[in-house]
Design a protein around this motif. Structure first.
Motif, PDB file in Angstrom:
ATOM      1  N   ALA A  15       0.816  -1.213   0.000  1.00  0.00           N
ATOM      2  CA  ALA A  15       0.000   0.000   0.000  1.00  0.00           C
ATOM      3  C   ALA A  15       0.849   1.263   0.000  1.00  0.00           C
ATOM      4  O   ALA A  15       0.332   2.352  -0.225  1.00  0.00           O
ATOM      5  CB  ALA A  15      -0.921  -0.004   1.226  1.00  0.00           C
ATOM      6  N   ASP A  16       2.166   1.122   0.249  1.00  0.00           N
ATOM      7  CA  ASP A  16       3.002   2.316   0.396  1.00  0.00           C
ATOM      8  C   ASP A  16       3.716   2.710  -0.882  1.00  0.00           C
ATOM      9  O   ASP A  16       4.571   3.593  -0.877  1.00  0.00           O
ATOM     10  CB  ASP A  16       4.040   2.105   1.504  1.00  0.00           C
ATOM     11  CG  ASP A  16       4.956   0.919   1.220  1.00  0.00           C
ATOM     12  OD1 ASP A  16       4.494  -0.038   0.566  1.00  0.00           O
ATOM     13  OD2 ASP A  16       6.126   0.952   1.666  1.00  0.00           O
ATOM     14  N   VAL A  17       3.405   2.070  -2.005  1.00  0.00           N
ATOM     15  CA  VAL A  17       4.003   2.462  -3.282  1.00  0.00           C
ATOM     16  C   VAL A  17       2.881   2.730  -4.289  1.00  0.00           C
ATOM     17  O   VAL A  17       1.838   2.081  -4.258  1.00  0.00           O
ATOM     18  CB  VAL A  17       4.953   1.379  -3.846  1.00  0.00           C
ATOM     19  CG1 VAL A  17       6.102   1.117  -2.899  1.00  0.00           C
ATOM     20  CG2 VAL A  17       4.201   0.098  -4.149  1.00  0.00           C
ATOM     21  N   PRO A  18       3.082   3.708  -5.174  1.00  0.00           N
ATOM     22  CA  PRO A  18       2.046   3.984  -6.172  1.00  0.00           C
ATOM     23  C   PRO A  18       1.980   2.864  -7.202  1.00  0.00           C
ATOM     24  O   PRO A  18       3.001   2.239  -7.516  1.00  0.00           O
ATOM     25  CB  PRO A  18       2.519   5.291  -6.810  1.00  0.00           C
ATOM     26  CG  PRO A  18       3.998   5.292  -6.603  1.00  0.00           C
ATOM     27  CD  PRO A  18       4.238   4.608  -5.293  1.00  0.00           C
ATOM     28  N   PRO A  19       0.814   2.586  -7.756  1.00  0.00           N
ATOM     29  CA  PRO A  19       0.702   1.501  -8.747  1.00  0.00           C
ATOM     30  C   PRO A  19       1.619   1.691  -9.950  1.00  0.00           C
ATOM     31  O   PRO A  19       2.105   0.722 -10.531  1.00  0.00           O
ATOM     32  CB  PRO A  19      -0.774   1.560  -9.158  1.00  0.00           C
ATOM     33  CG  PRO A  19      -1.472   2.170  -7.989  1.00  0.00           C
ATOM     34  CD  PRO A  19      -0.499   3.167  -7.426  1.00  0.00           C
ATOM     35  N   HIS A  20       1.857   2.957 -10.337  1.00  0.00           N
ATOM     36  CA  HIS A  20       2.720   3.205 -11.499  1.00  0.00           C
ATOM     37  C   HIS A  20       4.200   3.209 -11.143  1.00  0.00           C
ATOM     38  O   HIS A  20       5.052   3.361 -12.025  1.00  0.00           O
ATOM     39  CB  HIS A  20       2.346   4.531 -12.165  1.00  0.00           C
ATOM     40  CG  HIS A  20       2.316   5.690 -11.216  1.00  0.00           C
ATOM     41  ND1 HIS A  20       3.441   6.185 -10.601  1.00  0.00           N
ATOM     42  CD2 HIS A  20       1.275   6.448 -10.766  1.00  0.00           C
ATOM     43  CE1 HIS A  20       3.120   7.183  -9.818  1.00  0.00           C
ATOM     44  NE2 HIS A  20       1.808   7.372  -9.880  1.00  0.00           N
ATOM     45  N   LEU A  21       4.530   3.066  -9.851  1.00  0.00           N
ATOM     46  CA  LEU A  21       5.914   2.957  -9.379  1.00  0.00           C
ATOM     47  C   LEU A  21       6.802   4.094  -9.861  1.00  0.00           C
ATOM     48  O   LEU A  21       7.973   3.897 -10.177  1.00  0.00           O
ATOM     49  CB  LEU A  21       6.513   1.612  -9.818  1.00  0.00           C
ATOM     50  CG  LEU A  21       5.877   0.373  -9.177  1.00  0.00           C
ATOM     51  CD1 LEU A  21       6.476  -0.887  -9.760  1.00  0.00           C
ATOM     52  CD2 LEU A  21       6.028   0.393  -7.669  1.00  0.00           C
ATOM     53  N   GLY A  22       6.242   5.281  -9.930  1.00  0.00           N
ATOM     54  CA  GLY A  22       7.049   6.449 -10.288  1.00  0.00           C
ATOM     55  C   GLY A  22       7.287   6.627 -11.771  1.00  0.00           C
ATOM     56  O   GLY A  22       8.067   7.500 -12.161  1.00  0.00           O
ATOM     57  N   LEU A  23       6.635   5.835 -12.610  1.00  0.00           N
ATOM     58  CA  LEU A  23       6.802   6.004 -14.050  1.00  0.00           C
ATOM     59  C   LEU A  23       6.095   7.255 -14.555  1.00  0.00           C
ATOM     60  O   LEU A  23       6.318   7.687 -15.682  1.00  0.00           O
ATOM     61  CB  LEU A  23       6.282   4.768 -14.800  1.00  0.00           C
ATOM     62  CG  LEU A  23       7.103   3.484 -14.597  1.00  0.00           C
ATOM     63  CD1 LEU A  23       6.451   2.310 -15.318  1.00  0.00           C
ATOM     64  CD2 LEU A  23       8.533   3.673 -15.071  1.00  0.00           C
ATOM     65  N   THR A  24       5.238   7.834 -13.728  1.00  0.00           N
ATOM     66  CA  THR A  24       4.608   9.111 -14.031  1.00  0.00           C
ATOM     67  C   THR A  24       4.458   9.893 -12.732  1.00  0.00           C
ATOM     68  O   THR A  24       4.361   9.296 -11.654  1.00  0.00           O
ATOM     69  CB  THR A  24       3.226   8.927 -14.687  1.00  0.00           C
ATOM     70  OG1 THR A  24       2.608  10.206 -14.863  1.00  0.00           O
ATOM     71  CG2 THR A  24       2.326   8.055 -13.846  1.00  0.00           C
ATOM     72  N   ALA A  25       4.465  11.200 -12.830  1.00  0.00           N
ATOM     73  CA  ALA A  25       4.260  12.044 -11.655  1.00  0.00           C
ATOM     74  C   ALA A  25       2.786  12.364 -11.458  1.00  0.00           C
ATOM     75  O   ALA A  25       2.428  13.089 -10.521  1.00  0.00           O
ATOM     76  CB  ALA A  25       5.052  13.342 -11.798  1.00  0.00           C
ATOM     77  N   HIS A  26       1.931  11.843 -12.317  1.00  0.00           N
ATOM     78  CA  HIS A  26       0.500  12.154 -12.296  1.00  0.00           C
ATOM     79  C   HIS A  26      -0.311  10.928 -11.865  1.00  0.00           C
ATOM     80  O   HIS A  26       0.177   9.804 -11.878  1.00  0.00           O
ATOM     81  CB  HIS A  26       0.036  12.626 -13.674  1.00  0.00           C
ATOM     82  CG  HIS A  26       0.819  13.785 -14.198  1.00  0.00           C
ATOM     83  ND1 HIS A  26       0.535  15.091 -13.882  1.00  0.00           N
ATOM     84  CD2 HIS A  26       1.907  13.838 -15.009  1.00  0.00           C
ATOM     85  CE1 HIS A  26       1.394  15.899 -14.473  1.00  0.00           C
ATOM     86  NE2 HIS A  26       2.243  15.155 -15.171  1.00  0.00           N
TER      87      HIS A  26
END
Length: 453
Positions: A236-247
């Motif tokens: 739960a502590d990482v974004p699904p896109h893993l930083g591949l986008t800032a949006h």
């Protein structure tokens, strides 16, 4: 009898450490091929030492990451015996760089373009002598001709035309609007099976081919394009896109007209120009790329495709990379249950042996403030979120393969890329720590006091 740089024990040694030790034993001769600390540059190892001196294809006993004492001694001897040609290579490289500046050539990375040419010149001619200036000029002109106009300057000129930019913008809009964005859950479970098999020496992973056939990479890309699915990576502590986008959702690509390596945005947020800029800057064999107009034409569709890639095997490798990335734990904090495969154990154990990581681990539990004003603490923070740097570098590498139509045919080739990116991120972090320590050491040295008469 072992050489002075090799131990007399029977312990296995990392091949990279043997290369570093032997290289430093050459002295200042190949300085132009070395970093500030005297170690060989990463590109020196990649483009000269391994393919041209070690030649693992002919010496498979030297292809392993860890070498026995006899193999380490053999590798050490190969590098030391090449000392004269490496010194001449460095001299040719310095000459080519001076000539390049005089000719006003700015396209491409000189190390990528000239390292292997300089080794060939050193092997054929020795150190630069009479007539070397003419030879250097001819080599530079040959390299420029071989690129066939596949340069950043050519890209900039191609995209400067207002009518062409308007047409490309319309094509991007149509391709983006025609995407199939499918919200919903994404199952990355099969990736764990592949990573477990990849981490076992010689193991096959038929699940990789099954993931490609099922389009797991496309499914992830389409889900990220619709909305952020929950619990993609079981963290739960990482974004699904893993930083591949800032949006929250990747934006529609723009055409763009400039780029800088220092300010490149996240991979899925880059313009057409920025995406191709990195390809043209990094490719050592640009003559094998499509022409600039064809590169641009293909990139319009690719930039709007799932995960910004055409080939499904490369998209699936993004899924595998994401699964590996969220389980990276250099500090040994044990905060994630995702890192339970054989591949995770290999990468994490290698990373935890790094001296810079050991120091960072001490810093994370130390109650004392960072005495260096935050420089090393910032580097330690990078080790708490290693997935960010890993995914960014992985995507760039896969994008380069996609542009060259270099698919990954099986799990072994995918693992080669995944493991190579992990090594690259680790070495980059090591280099940044060393640079910071050198700067702090220099700042701490008291000014030399004049001696009294």
């Amino acid at each position: 009898m072992p050489s002075p740089s090799q131990p007399s024990t029977g312990e296995r040694r990392p091949r990279a450490m043997v290369i570093d030790s032997a290289w430093r034993g050459l002295g200042p001769g190949p300085r132009a091929l070395s970093g500030p600390g005297g170690a060989p540059l990463t590109r020196t190892v990649k483009l000269i030492v391994l393919p041209l001196i070690v030649r693992p294809a002919l010496r498979p006993e030297l292809a392993a990451d860890f070498l026995d004492a006899r193999e380490a001694e053999q590798l050490d001897a190969l590098i030391r015996e090449s000392g004269a040609v490496l010194e001449a290579t460095a001299q040719w490289f310095a000459l080519l760089k001076r000539t390049r500046r005089a000719l006003g050539i700015v396209a491409g990375n000189p190390q990528d373009l000239y390292f292997q040419r300089c080794f060939e010149l050193a092997t054929e001619h020795g150190a630069p002598g009479s007539g070397a200036d003419a030879v250097a000029r001819a080599v530079l002109e040959d390299v420029v001709d071989a690129s066939g106009g596949r340069t950043v300057e050519a890209l900039k000129e191609h995209l400067a035309d207002a009518a062409r930019r308007a047409r490309l913008d319309a094509e991007l809009t149509a391709a983006w609007d025609g995407r199939e964005a499918v919200p919903g859950a994404v199952d990355t479970g099969p990736a764990a099976e592949v990573l477990d098999a990849c981490g076992a020496a010689g193991a096959d992973a038929p699940a990789f081919a099954a993931m490609v056939r099922a389009g797991h990479g496309s499914l992830l890309g389409r889900a990220l394009g619709a909305a952020h699915p929950a619990d993609v990576w079981d963290r739960a502590d990482v974004p699904p896109h893993l930083g591949l986008t800032a949006h929250r959702v990747p934006p529609r690509p723009e055409v763009g007209r400039s780029a800088s390596t220092a300010t490149l945005p996240a991979p899925l947020d880059r313009t057409l120009f920025e995406r191709l800029f990195t390809v043209l800057q990094a490719s050592p064999h640009r003559e094998r790329l499509p022409t600039v107009p064809e590169l641009v034409r293909r990139e319009v569709g690719r930039s709007c495709a799932p995960l910004g890639l055409y080939d499904e095997s490369l998209r699936v490798t993004v899924v595998l990379g994401g699964r590996l990335a969220v389980g990276l734990d250099p500090l040994g904090a044990g905060t994630s249950a995702a890192g339970s495969t054989a591949a995770h154990r290999i990468v994490n154990s290698r990373w935890r042996r790094e001296a810079s990581v050991l120091r960072a681990r001490r810093m994370t539990v130390s109650p004392r403030p960072d005495p260096d004003g935050g420089v090393l603490n910032a580097l330690a923070q990078d080790l708490r979120t290693p997935w960010a740097a890993y995914m960014r570098r992985l995507w760039v590498r896969l994008h380069g393969r996609d542009v060259r139509d270099a698919a990954l045919p099986d799990a072994a080739s995918a693992w080669g890329v995944l493991d190579g990116v992990a090594r690259s991120v680790m070495m980059d972090h090591r280099a940044r720590v060393r640079t910071a320590l050198r700067a702090l050491s220099a700042a701490a040295e008291p000014a030399a006091e004049p001696r009294s008469a």
